[in-house]
Design a protein around this motif. Sequence first.
Motif, short mmCIF file in Angstrom:
data_model
loop_
_atom_site.label_atom_id
_atom_site.label_comp_id
_atom_site.label_asym_id
_atom_site.label_seq_id
_atom_site.Cartn_x
_atom_site.Cartn_y
_atom_site.Cartn_z
N TYR A 263 29.27 -0.76 21.11
CA TYR A 263 29.91 0.38 21.76
C TYR A 263 31.43 0.29 21.61
CZ TYR A 263 25.61 1.60 24.40
OH TYR A 263 24.35 1.98 24.80
N ARG A 264 31.98 -0.89 21.86
CA ARG A 264 33.43 -1.08 21.79
C ARG A 264 33.95 -0.77 20.40
NH1 ARG A 264 36.42 -4.91 19.93
NH2 ARG A 264 34.77 -6.43 19.79
N GLU B 259 33.43 19.97 19.00
CA GLU B 259 33.96 18.60 19.03
C GLU B 259 32.95 17.65 19.68
OE1 GLU B 259 38.00 16.22 20.29
OE2 GLU B 259 37.45 17.98 21.47
N ALA B 260 32.35 18.08 20.78
CA ALA B 260 31.37 17.23 21.47
C ALA B 260 30.16 16.98 20.58
CB ALA B 260 30.94 17.89 22.78
N LEU B 261 29.67 18.01 19.92
CA LEU B 261 28.52 17.85 19.01
C LEU B 261 28.87 16.91 17.85
CD1 LEU B 261 27.30 21.55 18.81
CD2 LEU B 261 26.12 19.66 19.96
N SER B 262 30.03 17.12 17.27
CA SER B 262 30.47 16.28 16.15
C SER B 262 30.66 14.84 16.58
CB SER B 262 31.78 16.82 15.56
OG SER B 262 31.59 18.11 15.05
N ASP B 263 31.26 14.64 17.76
CA ASP B 263 31.45 13.29 18.28
C ASP B 263 30.11 12.58 18.44
OD1 ASP B 263 34.20 13.58 18.43
OD2 ASP B 263 34.27 13.76 20.61
N ARG B 264 29.16 13.27 19.06
CA ARG B 264 27.84 12.65 19.28
C ARG B 264 27.19 12.29 17.96
NH1 ARG B 264 26.06 17.08 23.70
NH2 ARG B 264 27.51 16.41 25.32
N SER C 209 34.24 8.38 23.84
CA SER C 209 34.18 7.59 25.07
C SER C 209 32.93 6.72 25.10
CB SER C 209 34.20 8.50 26.29
OG SER C 209 32.94 9.13 26.47
N VAL C 210 33.05 5.59 25.79
CA VAL C 210 31.92 4.68 25.93
C VAL C 210 30.78 5.36 26.70
CG1 VAL C 210 31.19 2.46 26.92
CG2 VAL C 210 33.39 2.63 25.73
N THR C 211 31.12 6.26 27.61
CA THR C 211 30.10 7.01 28.35
C THR C 211 29.27 7.87 27.40
OG1 THR C 211 31.50 7.05 30.31
CG2 THR C 211 29.72 8.68 30.21
N THR C 212 29.94 8.58 26.50
CA THR C 212 29.23 9.41 25.52
C THR C 212 28.40 8.53 24.59
OG1 THR C 212 30.86 11.18 25.64
CG2 THR C 212 29.54 11.06 23.62
N ILE C 213 28.97 7.42 24.16
CA ILE C 213 28.24 6.51 23.27
C ILE C 213 26.96 6.04 23.97
CG2 ILE C 213 28.32 4.27 22.09
CD1 ILE C 213 31.43 4.82 21.83
N GLY C 214 27.07 5.68 25.24
CA GLY C 214 25.90 5.25 26.00
C GLY C 214 24.85 6.34 26.12
N ARG C 215 25.30 7.57 26.34
CA ARG C 215 24.36 8.70 26.43
C ARG C 215 23.62 8.89 25.11
NH1 ARG C 215 23.57 13.87 25.16
NH2 ARG C 215 22.73 15.28 26.70
N VAL C 216 24.37 8.84 24.01
CA VAL C 216 23.75 8.99 22.70
C VAL C 216 22.75 7.85 22.46
CG1 VAL C 216 24.18 8.98 20.21
CG2 VAL C 216 25.68 10.29 21.72
N GLY D 122 14.85 9.36 23.61
CA GLY D 122 14.92 10.82 23.73
C GLY D 122 13.74 11.51 23.07
N ALA D 123 13.96 12.72 22.65
CA ALA D 123 12.90 13.55 22.08
C ALA D 123 12.62 13.23 20.61
CB ALA D 123 13.28 15.03 22.22
N GLY D 124 13.41 12.34 20.01
CA GLY D 124 13.19 11.98 18.61
C GLY D 124 14.06 12.74 17.63
N GLY D 125 14.90 13.62 18.15
CA GLY D 125 15.74 14.44 17.27
C GLY D 125 16.76 13.64 16.49
N TYR D 126 17.38 12.67 17.14
CA TYR D 126 18.37 11.85 16.42
C TYR D 126 17.69 11.08 15.29
CZ TYR D 126 22.12 12.49 19.90
OH TYR D 126 23.11 12.99 20.72
#
Length: 108
Positions: free
Chosen positions: A60-61, A42-47, A70-77, A84-88
């Motif tokens: 974000y909203r 679920e966490a992987l799919s959400d991200r 969550s807005v926290t997860t959105i911010g992390r992504v 990041g490392a360029g993976g996304y």
Amino acid sequence: MKRRSTVDDTALARLCDVLARLDGSEAVQSFLEDLCTPAELEALSDRWCVVPLLAEGVSYRQIHERTGVSVTTIGRVARHLEGGAGGYRAALSVRSAAAGGEPEHLAR
């Protein structure tokens, strides 16, 4: 889940090699279902569902309202998408190529 301060780079490389060698999305899905807990999936799919929305410039909203992530997860992504490392970005390019072209927001 075990918590460690560092990732075992050799083990991660082996995992990545196996993922890269699996034949097709069904095989990857089966492997991930065996490898991960439902919460991890679920966490992987959400991200992942947040990534294209961020790349499109959705706030974000609005992402939270559409996905429930969550807005926290959105911010992390968002932080990893930009610095990041360029993976996304690589995954977005693969997704875009499968859809027939690169969206303007990925061209840099």
